[in-house]
Design a protein around this motif. Structure first.
Motif, PDB file in Angstrom:
ATOM      1  N   VAL A 160      35.631   7.755  48.945  1.00  0.00           N
ATOM      2  CA  VAL A 160      35.545   9.159  49.361  1.00  0.00           C
ATOM      3  C   VAL A 160      36.930   9.735  49.632  1.00  0.00           C
ATOM      4  CG1 VAL A 160      34.676  10.721  51.144  1.00  0.00           C
ATOM      5  CG2 VAL A 160      33.187   8.961  50.210  1.00  0.00           C
ATOM      6  N   VAL A 161      37.764   8.992  50.339  1.00  0.00           N
ATOM      7  CA  VAL A 161      39.117   9.480  50.624  1.00  0.00           C
ATOM      8  C   VAL A 161      39.919   9.611  49.333  1.00  0.00           C
ATOM      9  CG1 VAL A 161      41.298   8.928  51.771  1.00  0.00           C
ATOM     10  CG2 VAL A 161      39.145   8.677  53.008  1.00  0.00           C
ATOM     11  N   GLN A 162      39.795   8.656  48.439  1.00  0.00           N
ATOM     12  CA  GLN A 162      40.507   8.726  47.166  1.00  0.00           C
ATOM     13  C   GLN A 162      40.057   9.942  46.351  1.00  0.00           C
ATOM     14  OE1 GLN A 162      43.069   6.845  46.168  1.00  0.00           O
ATOM     15  NE2 GLN A 162      43.229   8.085  44.330  1.00  0.00           N
ATOM     16  N   ALA A 163      38.782  10.254  46.384  1.00  0.00           N
ATOM     17  CA  ALA A 163      38.276  11.429  45.661  1.00  0.00           C
ATOM     18  C   ALA A 163      38.838  12.723  46.237  1.00  0.00           C
ATOM     19  CB  ALA A 163      36.753  11.456  45.709  1.00  0.00           C
ATOM     20  N   GLY A 164      39.204  12.709  47.512  1.00  0.00           N
ATOM     21  CA  GLY A 164      39.725  13.899  48.164  1.00  0.00           C
ATOM     22  C   GLY A 164      41.229  14.053  48.114  1.00  0.00           C
TER      23      GLY A 164
END
Length: 90
Positions: free
Chosen positions: A41-45
């Motif tokens: 999730v953090v990588q996608a953001g």
């Protein structure tokens, strides 16, 4: 120029807000949880990469729009990454 700025802002918000929501939904649907979900999730953001500018210039696309999107998404990511980290990394 103003229209390009609004388009860059819209693209940046999509990258910084919609992508993590989609990643969260996909990880939930696939049963992924814990640290793996948080990392995905953090990588996608993360903000748009400079590679977008290089590719746009190389293939004759709107490199000014790509540069604006990279700048805006990087500036806004100071807020969005902090929020994502506070929600998913404990």
């Amino acid at each position: 120029l103003r229209q390009m700025g609004l388009t860059a802002l819209r693209l940046s918000v999509t990258k910084l807000a919609v992508a993590p929501l989609l990643a969260w939904g996909l990880t939930w649907a696939l049963g992924v949880d814990g640290l793996v979900r948080a990392v995905l999730v953090v990588q996608a953001g993360m903000p748009s990469a400079v590679n977008a500018i290089v590719l746009a210039a190389n293939y004759g696309r709107n490199s000014a729009l790509a540069a604006s999107t990279v700048f805006i998404s990087t500036a806004l990511s100071l807020i969005t990454i902090s929020v994502l980290l506070s929600w998913f990394v404990r």
